[in-house]
Design a protein around this motif. Structure first.
Motif, short mmCIF file in Angstrom:
data_model
loop_
_atom_site.label_atom_id
_atom_site.label_comp_id
_atom_site.label_asym_id
_atom_site.label_seq_id
_atom_site.Cartn_x
_atom_site.Cartn_y
_atom_site.Cartn_z
N PHE A 292 0.87 -1.17 0.00
CA PHE A 292 0.00 0.00 0.00
C PHE A 292 0.91 1.22 0.00
O PHE A 292 1.81 1.34 0.83
N ALA A 293 0.67 2.15 -0.94
CA ALA A 293 1.61 3.26 -1.10
C ALA A 293 0.89 4.55 -1.46
O ALA A 293 -0.17 4.53 -2.10
N VAL A 294 1.48 5.68 -1.05
CA VAL A 294 1.08 7.00 -1.50
C VAL A 294 2.32 7.60 -2.14
O VAL A 294 3.14 8.23 -1.45
N PRO A 295 2.52 7.39 -3.44
CA PRO A 295 3.79 7.78 -4.08
C PRO A 295 4.15 9.25 -3.90
O PRO A 295 5.32 9.58 -3.68
N TYR A 300 5.15 4.01 1.96
CA TYR A 300 5.07 2.64 1.46
C TYR A 300 4.88 1.69 2.64
O TYR A 300 5.70 1.68 3.56
N PHE A 301 3.82 0.89 2.60
CA PHE A 301 3.51 -0.01 3.68
C PHE A 301 3.21 -1.40 3.13
O PHE A 301 2.16 -1.61 2.52
N PRO A 302 4.12 -2.37 3.30
CA PRO A 302 3.80 -3.75 2.90
C PRO A 302 2.58 -4.25 3.67
O PRO A 302 2.48 -4.04 4.89
N VAL A 303 1.67 -4.90 2.97
CA VAL A 303 0.45 -5.39 3.62
C VAL A 303 0.79 -6.40 4.72
O VAL A 303 0.11 -6.47 5.74
N CYS A 312 -1.93 8.09 8.39
CA CYS A 312 -0.96 9.10 7.97
C CYS A 312 -1.73 10.37 7.61
O CYS A 312 -2.45 10.40 6.61
N LEU A 313 -1.59 11.40 8.44
CA LEU A 313 -2.30 12.64 8.20
C LEU A 313 -1.73 13.34 6.97
O LEU A 313 -0.56 13.73 6.95
N SER A 314 -2.54 13.44 5.95
CA SER A 314 -2.12 14.07 4.70
C SER A 314 -3.37 14.30 3.86
O SER A 314 -4.21 13.40 3.76
N MET A 315 -3.51 15.47 3.28
CA MET A 315 -4.69 15.76 2.49
C MET A 315 -4.79 14.78 1.31
O MET A 315 -3.91 14.74 0.45
N MET A 350 -4.32 2.48 7.06
CA MET A 350 -4.09 1.04 6.89
C MET A 350 -4.36 0.40 8.24
O MET A 350 -3.77 0.78 9.24
N ARG A 351 -5.27 -0.55 8.28
CA ARG A 351 -5.68 -1.13 9.56
C ARG A 351 -5.90 -2.63 9.44
O ARG A 351 -6.00 -3.18 8.35
#
Length: 414
Positions: A292-295, A300-303, A312-315, A350-351
């Motif tokens: 799971f990623a927000v390029p 980057y978070f491996p499932v 992750c606080l981000s608009m 991601m939970r």
């Protein structure tokens, strides 16, 4: 009907294209003035060699409704079978030719036609749209999308999705693994959570995807796209009974547009201190090797990693998140009319799947709502699927935000 009209305005004169395979192109009758009033059945789209390419024409009424021929309430009588300025012609960017010398009228026998040049950055493509009243030109037999309304399944060579009955959200979906040439059964349902907190935070009120009802009354499936029109209703109580709209869900071979509409009849802070909306697809066991990623934020978070239960606080507006394993996977882009200052505290989430049926994780976004003024709000979700090449999801997303310039060359004897 307000949302339907808004969606059509959004599409008109906007071409969705990118430097990746199978990106949809949408032009309107307004771009083809010489063909206005002509029979739709006699219009064909050709490449520069004169060969037919797959396309479809969807009529649009004065009220902004698509004319759809299937379902319990088809509205074919609202169409007139002739091209008007609002009608949409859809085809794929990759079926168009690289721009170059085009012989005007090639294969058209001096009929009426228009050569359209599409420009995006340094790239150019061309197609020729002609009037073939004698039916002498062949039509392409290719079909890029399939749909079974009884089962709610959409299938393309890039993904499949099973939509819940009387819903717009999916209950199961898969993406193509281009190594094995088989689908990866990647997700269970799309989890939706709406949490409202009263002014003092004493009474939290929760709603889920089961509370979002959308009766699909009619639909149309062609070679390029599926259009499902639904009567959408989100009843949150507390006077928010006006959350109704006629909405259109549009599925292409590599992308799906999912609209959500909410009517707020009062200023939010009059009843609530805060709320959030979460959309987090439930990842199946097959997704353990995905990331799971927000390029744009370098997240980057491996499932299968140890960073579950992370916000992750981000608009999130117009920032793609992806779930990928090599060339297989999908991306997601959120767009909304809510002013950014009223959704601070939003982010990517991601939970662990919690009480949900078999799943490894939930990956998506949270939209935190604060003090939103009275009015109508639109939340549009674009889901984009890999075409089997590195970076093509990201390029496809870039194309969504960049309209393509259109120029035309007319020819013909009338």
């Amino acid at each position: 009907m307000g949302l339907t009209r808004n969606i059509n305005i959004e599409i008109i004169l906007t071409v969705l294209a990118a430097a990746a395979f199978a990106d949809p192109v949408v032009i309107t009758g307004k771009d083809l003035p010489r063909l206005l009033g002509k029979p739709i059945a006699s219009i064909v789209v050709l490449n520069k060699s004169g060969a037919a390419i797959p396309f479809q024409i969807d009529e649009v009424t004065k009220d902004g409704e698509y004319v759809l021929d299937k379902g319990e309430l088809p509205n074919v009588r609202e169409g007139n079978d002739t091209l008007n300025e609002r009608d949409e012609i859809a085809f794929l960017w990759d079926d168009a030719d690289d721009a170059g010398a085009v012989s005007a009228g090639n294969g058209v026998n001096n009929g009426i036609g228009t050569t359209i040049t599409l420009t995006r950055g340094k790239e150019k493509r061309t197609v020729t749209v002609v009037l073939d009243t004698t039916s002498s030109l062949p039509r392409s037999p290719k079909n890029y999308i399939g749909y079974n309304h009884n089962t709610g399944r959409v299938v393309t060579e890039y993904y499949y999705a099973d939509f819940a009955k009387n819903r717009f959200h999916f209950v199961r979906a898969g993406v193509m693994d281009f190594v094995s040439n088989k689908y990866v059964d990647l997700t269970n349902e799309l989890r939706v959570e709406i949490l409202l907190k009263t002014l003092f935070g004493l009474i939290p009120i929760r709603y889920g995807e089961g509370d979002i009802v959308c009766f699909v009354r009619r639909y149309k499936v062609g070679p390029i796209r599926l259009i499902r029109r639904g009567d959408f209703h989100l009843n949150l109580g507390f006077g928010v009974k006006g959350s109704r709209a006629a909405v259109n869900q549009i599925c292409y071979s590599r992308m799906v547009k999912v609209p959500v509409y909410v009517h707020l009849p009062f200023r939010f802070r009059n009843l609530f201190g805060q709320a959030h909306v979460e959309m987090t697809p439930v990842i199946r066991e097959a997704g353990r090797r995905f990331t799971f990623a927000v390029p744009s934020k370098k997240l980057y978070f491996p499932v299968s990693g140890d960073r579950l239960d992370t916000l992750c606080l981000s608009m999130p507006l117009r920032r793609m998140f992806t779930l990928k394993n090599g060339a297989a996977g999908y991306g997601w882009i959120l767009d909304a009319t809510t002013p950014p200052e009223h959704i601070s505290g939003s982010g990517f989430i991601m939970r662990r799947p919690g009480t949900r049926e078999a799943g490894t994780a939930e990956c998506g976004f949270r939209l935190t709502v604060r003090d939103v003024p009275k009015g109508n709000y639109y939340i549009t979700n674009w889901v984009l699927f890999s075409g089997g090449k590195a970076g093509d999801i990201e390029r496809l997303g870039e194309g969504l935000m960049e309209p393509v310039a259109i120029s035309e060359e007319k020819y013909g004897d009338r």
